[in-house]
Scaffold this motif. Structure first.
Motif, PDB file in Angstrom:
ATOM      1  N   ILE A 200       0.836  -1.206   0.000  1.00 15.17           N
ATOM      2  CA  ILE A 200       0.000   0.000   0.000  1.00 15.17           C
ATOM      3  C   ILE A 200       0.870   1.255   0.000  1.00 15.17           C
ATOM      4  N   ALA A 201       1.919   1.251   0.833  1.00 11.32           N
ATOM      5  CA  ALA A 201       2.798   2.426   0.921  1.00 11.32           C
ATOM      6  C   ALA A 201       3.543   2.672  -0.378  1.00 11.32           C
ATOM      7  N   GLY A 202       3.654   1.643  -1.226  1.00  9.55           N
ATOM      8  CA  GLY A 202       4.326   1.797  -2.512  1.00  9.55           C
ATOM      9  C   GLY A 202       3.482   2.472  -3.566  1.00  9.55           C
ATOM     10  N   ASN A 203       2.192   2.637  -3.309  1.00 11.30           N
ATOM     11  CA  ASN A 203       1.308   3.334  -4.251  1.00 11.30           C
ATOM     12  C   ASN A 203       1.398   4.847  -4.039  1.00 11.30           C
ATOM     13  N   PRO A 204       1.007   5.645  -5.034  1.00 10.31           N
ATOM     14  CA  PRO A 204       1.093   7.097  -4.897  1.00 10.31           C
ATOM     15  C   PRO A 204       0.376   7.597  -3.649  1.00 10.31           C
ATOM     16  N   PRO A 205       1.039   8.361  -2.796  1.00  9.03           N
ATOM     17  CA  PRO A 205       0.449   8.780  -1.516  1.00  9.03           C
ATOM     18  C   PRO A 205      -0.888   9.495  -1.653  1.00  9.03           C
ATOM     19  N   GLN A 206      -1.007  10.361  -2.654  1.00 11.51           N
ATOM     20  CA  GLN A 206      -2.256  11.106  -2.790  1.00 11.51           C
ATOM     21  C   GLN A 206      -3.419  10.185  -3.141  1.00 11.51           C
ATOM     22  N   ALA A 207      -3.128   9.123  -3.902  1.00  8.86           N
ATOM     23  CA  ALA A 207      -4.190   8.188  -4.268  1.00  8.86           C
ATOM     24  C   ALA A 207      -4.596   7.334  -3.074  1.00  8.86           C
ATOM     25  N   PRO A 241      -1.276  16.975 -10.134  1.00  7.14           N
ATOM     26  CA  PRO A 241      -0.101  16.888 -11.027  1.00  7.14           C
ATOM     27  C   PRO A 241       0.709  15.607 -10.857  1.00  7.14           C
ATOM     28  N   ASP A 242       0.863  15.144  -9.609  1.00  5.37           N
ATOM     29  CA  ASP A 242       1.602  13.901  -9.384  1.00  5.37           C
ATOM     30  C   ASP A 242       0.868  12.715  -9.999  1.00  5.37           C
ATOM     31  N   SER A 243      -0.452  12.726  -9.869  1.00  4.69           N
ATOM     32  CA  SER A 243      -1.245  11.643 -10.462  1.00  4.69           C
ATOM     33  C   SER A 243      -1.146  11.672 -11.980  1.00  4.69           C
TER      34      SER A 243
END
Length: 266
Positions: A200-207, A241-243
């Protein structure tokens, strides 16, 4: 360490909180212990934790029901080990805070301890563990989700049996009912929970934060309002923007011939 709660940070974005013995002779959960837990939760989130694993160092026990000494003293206006607010602060942070929470249930759990576990986003339990809401046996009731939240997790029929008899469910039975994500051998709950936390922590933090918010708010909404709320949160993520940068990177990989299995899950 926050009181009797040990804090470890096994990898970036992941915190492991291990609750120790609070001094109650029956290993019940004191108000002081949940005060320490609430403070530890706040501390690791402020320090950047995106996923929190909750475990116990007390042999045979995860978080058990509230200390009866504390409960009686609070009702009678006497001094308890804490003021009781830690139960509600912990519950709110676990269920509606910004970090994903995983219960690594490595011992029996009951009452208010169970209710904190029901509030977690995910539950990993060892095969020997039993879950119970024994409040009815002592003439009390489930005060922080042992009925309403459990009913949503496993359905009204079995939840009614649990809260009206006070008798425990095994980890395997809870898993079969959909109230537990994984049952693992004795001694493996923390390891399995940390593996899940790492994914889970490896996924984009904002998502991850957006999906945590979506899950929590959906509990209080009807389906139509829930779908509208999903759209609101999702639109904010698409515009992030990160997404957008992440989506472009994956789009390039797919365009280059990778399959979804290769790009997303390998």
């Amino acid at each position: 360490m926050a009181g009797n709660v040990t804090i470890d940070r096994p990898e970036d974005g992941v915190a492991l909180l291990t609750v120790g013995d609070g001094g109650d002779p029956g290993h019940l959960t004191t108000c002081a212990t949940v005060d320490h837990l609430a403070n530890a939760l706040d501390e690791v989130i402020a320090d950047g934790a995106r996923v929190i694993v909750l475990a116990s160092s007390v042999p045979g026990h995860w978080l058990e029901h509230a200390s009866l000494d504390d409960l009686l003293n609070l009702v009678e206006g006497k001094e308890a080990s804490g003021d009781g607010s830690g139960w509600f602060r912990s519950l709110q942070t676990i269920n509606r805070g910004t970090a994903v929470t995983i219960a690594a249930v490595n011992g029996d759990t009951s009452g208010g301890g169970c209710e904190l576990g029901w509030a977690c986003d995910l539950r990993v339990a060892e095969e020997q563990v039993r879950f119970s809401q024994p409040e009815v046996i002592i003439g009390a009731g489930t005060g922080i989700g042992g009925t309403s939240r459990l009913m949503r997790l496993i359905g009204r029929t079995v939840a009614a049996e649990v809260v009206l008899t006070g008798r425990p469910l095994t980890a395997q039975r809870l898993y079969e009912l959909g109230g537990c994500n994984k049952v693992v051998p004795t001694g493996k709950a923390v390891e399995a929970a940390l593996e899940l936390a790492s994914v889970i922590a490896g996924n984009p933090p904002q998502a991850v934060a957006g999906m945590k918010k979506m899950l929590g708010e959906a509990e209080d909404l009807n389906q139509s309002d829930g779908i509208q709320n999903d759209q609101t949160i999702s639109q904010s993520l698409f515009a992030n923007p990160d997404s957008m940068a992440t989506m472009r990177a994956y789009n390039d990989r797919l365009a280059a011939g990778e399959t979804m299995d290769q790009a997303y899950w390998s």
